[in-house]
Scaffold this active site. Structure first.
Site, PDB file in Angstrom:
ATOM      1  CG  HIS A 188      -6.858  -2.103  -5.155  1.00 18.34           C
ATOM      2  ND1 HIS A 188      -8.286  -1.635  -4.210  1.00 18.34           N
ATOM      3  CD2 HIS A 188      -6.755  -2.815  -4.257  1.00 18.34           C
ATOM      4  CE1 HIS A 188      -9.334  -2.442  -3.551  1.00 18.34           C
ATOM      5  NE2 HIS A 188      -7.755  -3.202  -3.090  1.00 18.34           N
TER       6      HIS A 188
ATOM      7  CG  HIS B  87      -5.589   2.835  -4.108  1.00 18.81           C
ATOM      8  ND1 HIS B  87      -3.740   3.165  -3.918  1.00 18.81           N
ATOM      9  CD2 HIS B  87      -5.562   2.206  -2.610  1.00 18.81           C
ATOM     10  CE1 HIS B  87      -3.535   2.780  -2.564  1.00 18.81           C
ATOM     11  NE2 HIS B  87      -4.919   2.227  -1.414  1.00 18.81           N
TER      12      HIS B  87
ATOM     13  CG  HIS C 103      -5.732  -2.181   0.324  1.00 20.68           C
ATOM     14  ND1 HIS C 103      -7.016  -1.861  -0.411  1.00 20.68           N
ATOM     15  CD2 HIS C 103      -5.499  -1.624   0.951  1.00 20.68           C
ATOM     16  CE1 HIS C 103      -6.636  -0.743  -1.166  1.00 20.68           C
ATOM     17  NE2 HIS C 103      -5.515  -0.403  -0.227  1.00 20.68           N
TER      18      HIS C 103
ATOM     19  CG  ASP D 109      -2.094   0.981   0.288  1.00 17.90           C
ATOM     20  OD1 ASP D 109      -2.694   0.870  -0.529  1.00 17.90           O
ATOM     21  OD2 ASP D 109      -2.909   0.864   2.180  1.00 17.90           O
TER      22      ASP D 109
HETATM   23 ZN   LIG Z   1      -4.835   1.477  -0.247  1.00 15.28          ZN
END
Ligand SMILES: [Zn+2]
Length: 374
Positions: A269, A266, A283, A173
């Site tokens: 993602h 993201h 994540h 992340d």
């Molecule tokens: Zn994130």
């Protein structure tokens, strides 16, 4: 559009700091009664420590077990508990979902919020965001609250006791933060706190990436050694690397993403979440692959892509579709992922050029090929 920077009022990180909860709240002038919302394992490990610390500081604590999902139903149930207690401060302790729920309750009742992460797997603890899911676990809404936490308390002995996969996912992340911040600075995107980026947020994001490269593999080795031997036996160098990575995953990445902005890493993602196969990936693991895909989308220099690949391999972050559970992906699914990644309002559009589904598809293919070494 003005430049905006926002963050928690106070960030405290170190071994054993969970026991300072009451003193830290007193220092900030936060009020009681205090409702602590925490997962079952966090309560087992830390419940007595929190109670003692809060009572010693003169607070009346109540610990409420988290139901497991940050859903509208759970938020309403915890808000009822907080109202009955006349709580003035809510402490969210555990993984992302417990903290997100506590944050949503605090925003609804206009209370102060303390964030007490027990893993370093995402950069959410410092933020003012709650991701709300349906009871079936599908994302329903992202709530942007007016205030960041008053206090973020990160006990690194607690983080050290958690499985190392969480620390690595947190590095995934954190890996995206600089590249997304850079994209937002180039496009002049508006971040989630309602402004364009400051130089401060960009500098923190860049330091986040430098810290990952310098300390990521060392911190992971330290984490593994600490789990085997007990935290007390880590030498100062190993402990330092571990502390710096917890700070990168939590503070640098948190301030960087929120006050500079998110972009294609993201967005991709979020696209990947439509593929059932990759629900096995955390994540930050999907964000790591998304970062690689963002760099391919941007036609970043080969040397930069190689640096990101080398970093991911050094800590075991996924760099191929197979490694995030999508080994047998077909063209139709890839198309669905790409279309989800470019839906209107998605952060993919914070890139400094127009992005189409076809471009995302191509970027994902190129990232996968690069990850396979081809
Ligand atoms: Zn994130």
């Amino acid at each position: 559009m003005a430049e905006v920077f926002a963050g928690p009022a106070r960030y405290v990180q170190g071994p054993g700091v969970a026991a300072t909860l009451g003193d830290e709240m007193t220092r900030l002038g936060l009020g009681g009664p205090v409702l602590v919302l925490a997962g079952a394992s966090a309560i087992r490990r830390l419940g007595a420590i929190w109670e003692q610390s809060l009572e010693r500081a003169g607070f009346a604590p109540a610990i409420h077990p988290f139901g497991g999902e940050c859903s509208r139903r759970e938020i309403a149930a915890v808000a009822d508990v907080a109202r009955r207690l006349s709580a003035q401060t809510i402490v969210g302790a555990g993984g992302g979902k417990a903290i997100d729920t506590a944050r949503a309750v605090a925003a609804e009742l206009e209370l102060d919020i303390v964030s007490l992460p027990t893993i370093a797997s995402t950069d959410a603890p410092t933020s003012a965001i709650s991701v709300v899911y349906s009871d079936a676990g599908v994302v329903e809404e992202v709530r942007l609250h007016p205030q960041n936490p008053a206090l973020v308390l990160v006990d690194t002995d607690v983080i050290l006791a958690a499985p190392d996969r969480y620390l690595v996912a947190g590095m995934g992340d954190a890996l995206s933060t600089w590249f997304e911040a850079r994209a937002c600075a180039r496009s002049g995107a508006i971040h989630s706190r309602g402004g364009t980026t400051t130089r401060a947020a960009l500098a923190l994001a860049e330091l986040c990436w430098r810290t990952l490269r310098a300390d990521g593999a060392l911190a992971l080795a330290a984490h593994r050694a600490g789990q085997l031997d007990g935290a007390g036996t880590l030498d100062a160098g190993a402990r330092g690397a571990f502390e710096r990575i917890v700070e990168a995953n939590t503070l640098l990445s948190g301030l960087g993403f929120e006050s500079a902005g998110l972009a294609a890493a993201h967005g991709i993602h979020n696209g990947l979440t439509v593929a059932p196969g990759c629900h096995i990936a955390l994540h930050g693991e999907k964000v790591a692959f998304g970062t690689l895909a963002q760099l391919c989308l941007e036609d970043a220099p080969a040397g930069e892509i190689d640096e990101v690949l080398a970093f991911c391999r050094s800590v075991g972050l996924p760099v191929t579709l197979r490694q995030i559970g999508l080994g047998a992906i077909d063209g139709a699914m890839l198309r669905r992922i790409a279309e989800r990644a470019v839906q209107p309002g998605e952060v993919t559009h914070n890139e400094p050029f127009p992005v189409t589904a076809g471009m995302v598809e191509e970027a994902i293919r190129r990232a996968d090929a690069a990850g396979q070494g081809g």
